[in-house]
Design a protein around this motif. Sequence first.
Motif, mmCIF file in Angstrom:
data_model
loop_
_atom_site.group_PDB
_atom_site.id
_atom_site.type_symbol
_atom_site.label_atom_id
_atom_site.label_comp_id
_atom_site.label_asym_id
_atom_site.label_seq_id
_atom_site.Cartn_x
_atom_site.Cartn_y
_atom_site.Cartn_z
ATOM 1 N N PRO A 81 0.819 -1.223 0.000
ATOM 2 C CA PRO A 81 0.000 0.000 0.000
ATOM 3 C C PRO A 81 0.851 1.269 0.000
ATOM 4 N N TYR A 82 2.152 1.119 0.263
ATOM 5 C CA TYR A 82 3.030 2.296 0.286
ATOM 6 C C TYR A 82 3.650 2.578 -1.076
ATOM 7 N N SER A 83 3.471 1.648 -2.033
ATOM 8 C CA SER A 83 3.971 1.899 -3.389
ATOM 9 C C SER A 83 3.011 2.860 -4.100
ATOM 10 N N PHE A 84 3.526 3.531 -5.116
ATOM 11 C CA PHE A 84 2.717 4.453 -5.936
ATOM 12 C C PHE A 84 1.438 3.770 -6.421
ATOM 13 N N GLN A 85 0.310 4.395 -6.161
ATOM 14 C CA GLN A 85 -0.986 3.761 -6.465
ATOM 15 C C GLN A 85 -1.602 4.238 -7.781
ATOM 16 N N GLY A 86 -0.881 5.103 -8.490
ATOM 17 C CA GLY A 86 -1.406 5.622 -9.752
ATOM 18 C C GLY A 86 -2.071 6.975 -9.560
ATOM 19 N N LEU A 87 -2.248 7.695 -10.681
ATOM 20 C CA LEU A 87 -2.870 9.032 -10.604
ATOM 21 C C LEU A 87 -4.398 8.942 -10.555
ATOM 22 N N GLU A 88 -4.912 7.744 -10.625
ATOM 23 C CA GLU A 88 -6.356 7.490 -10.530
ATOM 24 C C GLU A 88 -7.144 8.346 -11.532
ATOM 25 N N GLU A 89 -8.194 9.038 -11.086
ATOM 26 C CA GLU A 89 -9.032 9.751 -12.064
ATOM 27 C C GLU A 89 -8.261 10.781 -12.882
ATOM 28 N N GLU A 90 -7.320 11.457 -12.236
ATOM 29 C CA GLU A 90 -6.504 12.434 -12.966
ATOM 30 C C GLU A 90 -5.781 11.716 -14.125
ATOM 31 N N GLY A 91 -5.317 10.507 -13.848
ATOM 32 C CA GLY A 91 -4.636 9.706 -14.868
ATOM 33 C C GLY A 91 -5.561 9.345 -16.019
ATOM 34 N N LEU A 92 -6.791 8.969 -15.693
ATOM 35 C CA LEU A 92 -7.754 8.617 -16.753
ATOM 36 C C LEU A 92 -8.016 9.814 -17.657
ATOM 37 N N ASN A 93 -8.136 10.983 -17.023
ATOM 38 C CA ASN A 93 -8.385 12.194 -17.824
ATOM 39 C C ASN A 93 -7.205 12.498 -18.741
ATOM 40 N N ILE A 94 -5.987 12.329 -18.231
ATOM 41 C CA ILE A 94 -4.793 12.543 -19.055
ATOM 42 C C ILE A 94 -4.803 11.553 -20.228
ATOM 43 N N LEU A 95 -5.094 10.302 -19.911
ATOM 44 C CA LEU A 95 -5.083 9.252 -20.939
ATOM 45 C C LEU A 95 -6.052 9.579 -22.071
ATOM 46 N N ILE A 96 -7.228 10.034 -21.704
ATOM 47 C CA ILE A 96 -8.248 10.323 -22.711
ATOM 48 C C ILE A 96 -7.851 11.545 -23.558
ATOM 49 N N GLU A 97 -7.255 12.541 -22.897
ATOM 50 C CA GLU A 97 -6.791 13.715 -23.652
ATOM 51 C C GLU A 97 -5.709 13.319 -24.666
ATOM 52 N N VAL A 98 -4.777 12.501 -24.205
ATOM 53 C CA VAL A 98 -3.665 12.091 -25.077
ATOM 54 C C VAL A 98 -4.179 11.226 -26.234
ATOM 55 N N LYS A 99 -5.087 10.322 -25.913
ATOM 56 C CA LYS A 99 -5.678 9.481 -26.967
ATOM 57 C C LYS A 99 -6.277 10.364 -28.066
ATOM 58 N N LYS A 100 -6.986 11.404 -27.648
ATOM 59 C CA LYS A 100 -7.638 12.274 -28.630
ATOM 60 C C LYS A 100 -6.626 13.102 -29.410
ATOM 61 N N GLU A 101 -5.600 13.591 -28.712
ATOM 62 C CA GLU A 101 -4.606 14.428 -29.410
ATOM 63 C C GLU A 101 -3.774 13.625 -30.396
ATOM 64 N N ILE A 102 -3.401 12.416 -30.008
ATOM 65 C CA ILE A 102 -2.495 11.622 -30.855
ATOM 66 C C ILE A 102 -3.259 10.708 -31.811
ATOM 67 N N GLY A 103 -4.424 10.280 -31.390
ATOM 68 C CA GLY A 103 -5.197 9.367 -32.236
ATOM 69 C C GLY A 103 -4.667 7.948 -32.167
ATOM 70 N N ILE A 104 -4.559 7.423 -30.955
ATOM 71 C CA ILE A 104 -4.123 6.025 -30.785
ATOM 72 C C ILE A 104 -5.095 5.362 -29.804
ATOM 73 N N PRO A 105 -5.559 4.142 -30.117
ATOM 74 C CA PRO A 105 -6.441 3.452 -29.172
ATOM 75 C C PRO A 105 -5.703 3.177 -27.850
ATOM 76 N N VAL A 106 -6.460 3.133 -26.748
ATOM 77 C CA VAL A 106 -5.819 2.950 -25.441
ATOM 78 C C VAL A 106 -6.469 1.840 -24.617
ATOM 79 N N ILE A 107 -5.626 1.235 -23.788
ATOM 80 C CA ILE A 107 -6.099 0.234 -22.823
ATOM 81 C C ILE A 107 -5.644 0.661 -21.445
ATOM 82 N N THR A 108 -6.538 0.508 -20.449
ATOM 83 C CA THR A 108 -6.164 0.828 -19.074
ATOM 84 C C THR A 108 -7.012 -0.002 -18.124
#
Length: 270
Positions: free
Chosen positions: A72-99
Amino acid sequence: MSEFLYKQKKEEKNKIIQISNNVFIGNQSKKVIIAGPCSIKSKQQLLDTARILKAKGVNIMRAGAFKPRTSPYSFQGLEEEGLNILIEVKKEIGIPVITEITDEKYLEKYIENIDIIQVGSKNMFNYELLKKLGKTNKPILLKRAMSATYKEWLLAAEYIMSFGNENVILCERGIRTFETETRNTLDIQAIPYIKNNSRLPIIVDPSHACGNRYMIKPLALAAIISGADGIMIESELDPEEAVSDKEQTIDIDELSEIINNVEQISNLQV
Ligand code: PEP
Ligand code: MN
């Protein structure tokens, strides 16, 4: 239920799952390459990575926002902020994503913009989550739990399928054995077993299987030769800067070599 949905019936062809306009998983003549960072770190990191991955011929970008870690002390991910980044990047670059999505509460909000939902190995037995995913029509990548038998894994797939969603892709990512020198042990036998006993596509994640950089290439190529429909590899611009799983993260040059080799051997498979 007399016959399981995952099973190969004589008259039936293996499943080919459409991910985007021109990306399919399960078409044996075109292996799918999934690559990207273990974790999303920042918008800039993901944008730079996505741009180069696309240029190198990666079909789908992987990037984690929710990271179920052993400690539980390891990095747990950016969570929702991460999902929002992922979706923005997917749209800007045009590459399908898995998460990976670990909690159904995020499904409704984000599912539309994510191309494949990953069920991580630690969640393979989360039957309530599997049922919820079964009520969507999204492609689901179902990772094998580290101690799951083939039957348990296929029955987890059946949970999703029995609720109406037959877009299930299996992912072998190494199982726990008596060997302690490597993170896990890649079960290459899983590929012919799954091909012989189900109609579902199977891809291989060598990164979480071995846990180091030097084994990624031989394991990835062995998977392709053995009939896997694709590979999923942790890779980023500067692996030393990865916020999780850096020991097994390879750089883009090495990924590029693997992609070229996959192309060369694709028609050699068994
Ligand atoms: C991952 O793919 O980032 C991951 C956490 O893998 P696994 O669930 O196989 O450990
Ligand atoms: Mn990882």
